[in-house]
Design an enzyme around this catalytic site. Sequence first.
Site, PDB file in Angstrom:
ATOM      1  CG  HIS A 219      -1.909  -0.936   1.404  1.00 51.31           C
ATOM      2  ND1 HIS A 219      -3.231  -0.674   1.160  1.00 51.31           N
ATOM      3  CD2 HIS A 219      -1.856  -2.242   1.769  1.00 51.31           C
ATOM      4  CE1 HIS A 219      -3.949  -1.774   1.377  1.00 51.31           C
ATOM      5  NE2 HIS A 219      -3.131  -2.732   1.743  1.00 51.31           N
TER       6      HIS A 219
ATOM      7  CG  HIS B  13      -2.761   2.209  10.927  1.00 54.07           C
ATOM      8  ND1 HIS B  13      -3.881   1.563  10.448  1.00 54.07           N
ATOM      9  CD2 HIS B  13      -3.079   3.534  10.909  1.00 54.07           C
ATOM     10  CE1 HIS B  13      -4.829   2.432  10.166  1.00 54.07           C
ATOM     11  NE2 HIS B  13      -4.386   3.636  10.439  1.00 54.07           N
TER      12      HIS B  13
ATOM     13  CG  HIS C 173      -9.663   4.878  14.772  1.00 57.16           C
ATOM     14  ND1 HIS C 173     -10.017   4.638  13.462  1.00 57.16           N
ATOM     15  CD2 HIS C 173     -10.491   4.118  15.534  1.00 57.16           C
ATOM     16  CE1 HIS C 173     -10.989   3.752  13.423  1.00 57.16           C
ATOM     17  NE2 HIS C 173     -11.304   3.418  14.671  1.00 57.16           N
TER      18      HIS C 173
ATOM     19  CD  GLU D  67      -5.831   7.336  10.961  1.00 56.60           C
ATOM     20  OE1 GLU D  67      -6.752   6.551  10.642  1.00 56.60           O
ATOM     21  OE2 GLU D  67      -4.633   7.009  10.919  1.00 56.60           O
TER      22      GLU D  67
ATOM     23  CG  HIS E  72      -6.999   2.735  13.962  1.00 58.06           C
ATOM     24  ND1 HIS E  72      -6.015   3.449  14.595  1.00 58.06           N
ATOM     25  CD2 HIS E  72      -7.071   3.257  12.710  1.00 58.06           C
ATOM     26  CE1 HIS E  72      -5.524   4.362  13.784  1.00 58.06           C
ATOM     27  NE2 HIS E  72      -6.137   4.257  12.621  1.00 58.06           N
TER      28      HIS E  72
END
Length: 442
Positions: free
Chosen positions: A294, A337, A367, A343, A373
């Site tokens: 990613h 992560h 989060h 976030e 999370h």
Amino acid sequence: MTNNNDPKYQSGFGNEFASEALEGALPEGQNSPQNCPYGLYAEQISGTAFTAPRAANQRTWFYRIRPSVSHKPYVSATSLKTSRFSVDPTTLVATPNQLRWSPFSIPDQPTTFVQGLKTVAGTGDPSIRSGIAVVIYAANANMTREAFYNADGDLLIVPQLGRLEICTEMGPIHAKPTEIVVIPRGIKFAVNLPDGPSRGYILETFDRHWELPDLGPIGANGLANPRDFLAPVASFEDIDTGKPFTIFAKYQDKMFELEQGHSPFDVVAWHGNYYPYKYDLGKFNAVNTVTFDHPDPSIFTVLTVKSANPGVALADFVIFPPRWMVAENTFRPPWFHRNCMSEFMGLISGGYDAKAEGFVPGGASLHSAFSAHGPDTTTFINASKEVLKPVKLRPDGLAFMFETSLMMHVSKWALEDCGTDLQKEYYSVWQGMPKRFNQNKK
């Protein structure tokens, strides 16, 4: 406002625009002549300090029927005494828990856009231009002979349910879900709801202004293109009879109001680079991997508010639009992560690839910094077994993220007073993760 049923727009991000609703209303050769055309008043609104560097300097000249100063004194907003639109420390709570909300409720009593503003999380102090706030709006009534401006911060508005017809001093802006609107601090606006009940999300930023992110190695093209940002065209109301107009103002985290006898939307012409604008998220040119793993989600940044620390944003507005996933030998949902950033996520439509259920349009999650999370148990198990083929991810889905380098507090309203909206068992989505470790099996 003239042309309000079919608003026109000017294209470009950060451009210096000039617009007039009457031919010749813009003075020629100077900003404030002794006598303006049509007997108008010249008035400047400054979005930055006069001495800011030219590349960052923002201001606009209005040519209006009456100057904004023609009003009665400010008083405490009696109709908004129960306002929950604030980062007052007494209304906020610190918690590192992962939080998720079901769709925020639509009021059952007549509620305008301003009355329906509620802070979910935030931090800082607008009086010293420091901090941000995440806000939701839920409304079902038009703002009639009313307007609002926010002296504290810029508002990035993300409609989720119902269109917004926004009347601004520069002209009308119409926005539907999948579009966003940015209204810089100080600019007056009113919101009508052509579809009835409406709901959405707002990020309020107390310092600097939104700008396009640098593209770096991506090159000259990609992500949000400047030409797709649309600013309004001049349109005015000449109303000075009947019921007085009420102007609401948020100043140092408190709500005030004033009365005046004329419409606040009486700008016949304007020119400058400080104005509201909208953007269609469907025009975002997403970038992604064509090999494995990613790229970081920063590649989905639409707009950013930079901090004084290079490379670290006060706020990023990030979207996760429909896109092709082709990565090989890769766990495709977002990985587990712990982030130094905070976030806040919302869902405009469809679903989100990291959650099997519970995260639905009109809801949200938070989060906080370094709170772990990632995908829920069901998503993890399914994605681990998936046969990896090219797939169009969530063709009907559009999620977004407000990301900030600041550590936010959560409002007591969002934790205690928003009814059943808070999912108190959210933590359970990560329970039951299978233990897969076997030191004898490489």
